[in-house]
Design a protein around this motif. Structure first.
Motif, PDB file in Angstrom:
ATOM      1  N   UNK A   1      40.831  54.207  42.886  1.00  0.00           N
ATOM      2  CA  UNK A   1      39.820  54.765  43.786  1.00  0.00           C
ATOM      3  C   UNK A   1      38.435  54.711  43.139  1.00  0.00           C
ATOM      4  N   UNK A   2      38.306  54.894  41.838  1.00  0.00           N
ATOM      5  CA  UNK A   2      37.008  54.724  41.175  1.00  0.00           C
ATOM      6  C   UNK A   2      36.592  53.260  41.182  1.00  0.00           C
ATOM      7  N   UNK A   3      37.572  52.389  41.085  1.00  0.00           N
ATOM      8  CA  UNK A   3      37.289  50.951  41.051  1.00  0.00           C
ATOM      9  C   UNK A   3      36.802  50.424  42.398  1.00  0.00           C
ATOM     10  N   UNK A   4      37.035  51.163  43.478  1.00  0.00           N
ATOM     11  CA  UNK A   4      36.471  50.788  44.777  1.00  0.00           C
ATOM     12  C   UNK A   4      34.945  50.763  44.687  1.00  0.00           C
ATOM     13  N   UNK A   5      34.365  51.742  44.006  1.00  0.00           N
ATOM     14  CA  UNK A   5      32.916  51.801  43.834  1.00  0.00           C
ATOM     15  C   UNK A   5      32.421  50.630  42.993  1.00  0.00           C
ATOM     16  N   UNK A   6      33.176  50.302  41.952  1.00  0.00           N
ATOM     17  CA  UNK A   6      32.816  49.166  41.100  1.00  0.00           C
ATOM     18  C   UNK A   6      32.885  47.856  41.879  1.00  0.00           C
ATOM     19  N   UNK A   7      33.923  47.710  42.684  1.00  0.00           N
ATOM     20  CA  UNK A   7      34.075  46.502  43.497  1.00  0.00           C
ATOM     21  C   UNK A   7      32.898  46.366  44.463  1.00  0.00           C
ATOM     22  N   UNK A   8      32.484  47.470  45.053  1.00  0.00           N
ATOM     23  CA  UNK A   8      31.338  47.435  45.965  1.00  0.00           C
ATOM     24  C   UNK A   8      30.063  47.038  45.217  1.00  0.00           C
ATOM     25  N   UNK A   9      29.856  47.594  44.038  1.00  0.00           N
ATOM     26  CA  UNK A   9      28.662  47.258  43.252  1.00  0.00           C
ATOM     27  C   UNK A   9      28.649  45.771  42.909  1.00  0.00           C
TER      28      UNK A   9
ATOM     29  N   UNK B   1      39.564  46.080  48.478  1.00  0.00           N
ATOM     30  CA  UNK B   1      40.837  46.493  47.887  1.00  0.00           C
ATOM     31  C   UNK B   1      41.370  45.535  46.823  1.00  0.00           C
ATOM     32  N   UNK B   2      41.299  44.243  47.047  1.00  0.00           N
ATOM     33  CA  UNK B   2      41.851  43.299  46.066  1.00  0.00           C
ATOM     34  C   UNK B   2      41.079  43.377  44.758  1.00  0.00           C
ATOM     35  N   UNK B   3      39.757  43.341  44.852  1.00  0.00           N
ATOM     36  CA  UNK B   3      38.958  43.423  43.625  1.00  0.00           C
ATOM     37  C   UNK B   3      39.118  44.785  42.956  1.00  0.00           C
ATOM     38  N   UNK B   4      39.196  45.848  43.737  1.00  0.00           N
ATOM     39  CA  UNK B   4      39.390  47.179  43.148  1.00  0.00           C
ATOM     40  C   UNK B   4      40.713  47.247  42.389  1.00  0.00           C
ATOM     41  N   UNK B   5      41.746  46.675  42.969  1.00  0.00           N
ATOM     42  CA  UNK B   5      43.045  46.668  42.291  1.00  0.00           C
ATOM     43  C   UNK B   5      42.973  45.867  40.989  1.00  0.00           C
ATOM     44  N   UNK B   6      42.341  44.707  41.035  1.00  0.00           N
ATOM     45  CA  UNK B   6      42.204  43.888  39.824  1.00  0.00           C
ATOM     46  C   UNK B   6      41.416  44.625  38.743  1.00  0.00           C
ATOM     47  N   UNK B   7      40.357  45.312  39.149  1.00  0.00           N
ATOM     48  CA  UNK B   7      39.572  46.093  38.190  1.00  0.00           C
ATOM     49  C   UNK B   7      40.400  47.236  37.605  1.00  0.00           C
ATOM     50  N   UNK B   8      41.179  47.892  38.456  1.00  0.00           N
ATOM     51  CA  UNK B   8      42.031  48.988  37.986  1.00  0.00           C
ATOM     52  C   UNK B   8      43.025  48.489  36.945  1.00  0.00           C
ATOM     53  N   UNK B   9      43.618  47.329  37.205  1.00  0.00           N
ATOM     54  CA  UNK B   9      44.575  46.757  36.249  1.00  0.00           C
ATOM     55  C   UNK B   9      43.875  46.425  34.940  1.00  0.00           C
ATOM     56  N   UNK B  10      42.723  45.785  35.034  1.00  0.00           N
ATOM     57  CA  UNK B  10      42.011  45.324  33.843  1.00  0.00           C
ATOM     58  C   UNK B  10      41.470  46.480  33.004  1.00  0.00           C
ATOM     59  N   UNK B  11      40.991  47.515  33.684  1.00  0.00           N
ATOM     60  CA  UNK B  11      40.379  48.646  32.985  1.00  0.00           C
ATOM     61  C   UNK B  11      41.366  49.762  32.668  1.00  0.00           C
ATOM     62  N   UNK B  12      42.567  49.673  33.255  1.00  0.00           N
ATOM     63  CA  UNK B  12      43.522  50.773  33.158  1.00  0.00           C
ATOM     64  C   UNK B  12      42.857  52.079  33.610  1.00  0.00           C
ATOM     65  N   UNK B  13      42.326  52.021  34.829  1.00  0.00           N
ATOM     66  CA  UNK B  13      41.570  53.139  35.384  1.00  0.00           C
ATOM     67  C   UNK B  13      41.955  53.298  36.856  1.00  0.00           C
ATOM     68  N   UNK B  14      41.888  54.518  37.398  1.00  0.00           N
ATOM     69  CA  UNK B  14      42.282  54.740  38.792  1.00  0.00           C
ATOM     70  C   UNK B  14      41.562  53.817  39.780  1.00  0.00           C
TER      71      UNK B  14
END
Length: 137
Positions: free
Chosen positions: A92-100, A77-90
């Motif tokens: 829930x998609x960033x959860x997959x990116x965080x996992x990768x 969740x923390x990394x997904x949120x940071x990715x969402x902020x940085x990418x300006x993207x939802x």
């Protein structure tokens, strides 16, 4: 991998052949979120009369029984949120990116918009983390 790929295993649509080949030839993992997303996609398909309720139920059962390794989302969740902020993207998609990123593996998706956004980002470690389903196998 995300729900846009998994749904192609149980609903015949563009990319189904590649999704099935990926399933046969790869170790697959996803955040548990993928289950909710697949259920939602199936609901939409039933609502639009693309599938009957019985077909939707059967498709859900097939997804439930796949060999996907599901990862609890709490650690993402923390990394997904940071990715969402940085990418300006939802997020829930960033959860997959965080996992990768966590697993140091590639994320496979049919979401062209997300992959395009990643390839244009200034964060070089994210540019090649995702691959389109059409570009694999």
């Amino acid at each position: 991998m995300d729900a846009s790929v998994a749904i192609k295993w149980v609903v015949n649509e563009a990319g189904t052949d590649k999704a099935l080949a990926l399933r046969r030839n790869s170790r697959l993992m996803a955040p548990e979120l993928m289950l909710a997303e697949c259920a939602n996609i199936l609901w939409k398909k039933v609502r639009r009369s693309e599938l009957s309720a019985l077909e939707g139920r059967f498709a859900a059962m097939l997804i439930e029984s796949t060999g996907i390794e599901f990862v609890e989302m709490r650690s993402l969740i923390t990394e997904a949120a940071e990715l969402a902020f940085a990418l300006d993207h939802p997020a829930y998609d960033c959860m997959y990116l965080a996992l990768a990123r966590q697993e140091e593996c590639q994320f496979v998706t049919a979401d062209e918009r997300l992959v395009r956004k990643l390839r244009q980002t200034t964060a070089t470690d994210l540019r090649n983390i995702a691959i389109l389903l059409d570009d694999c196998v």
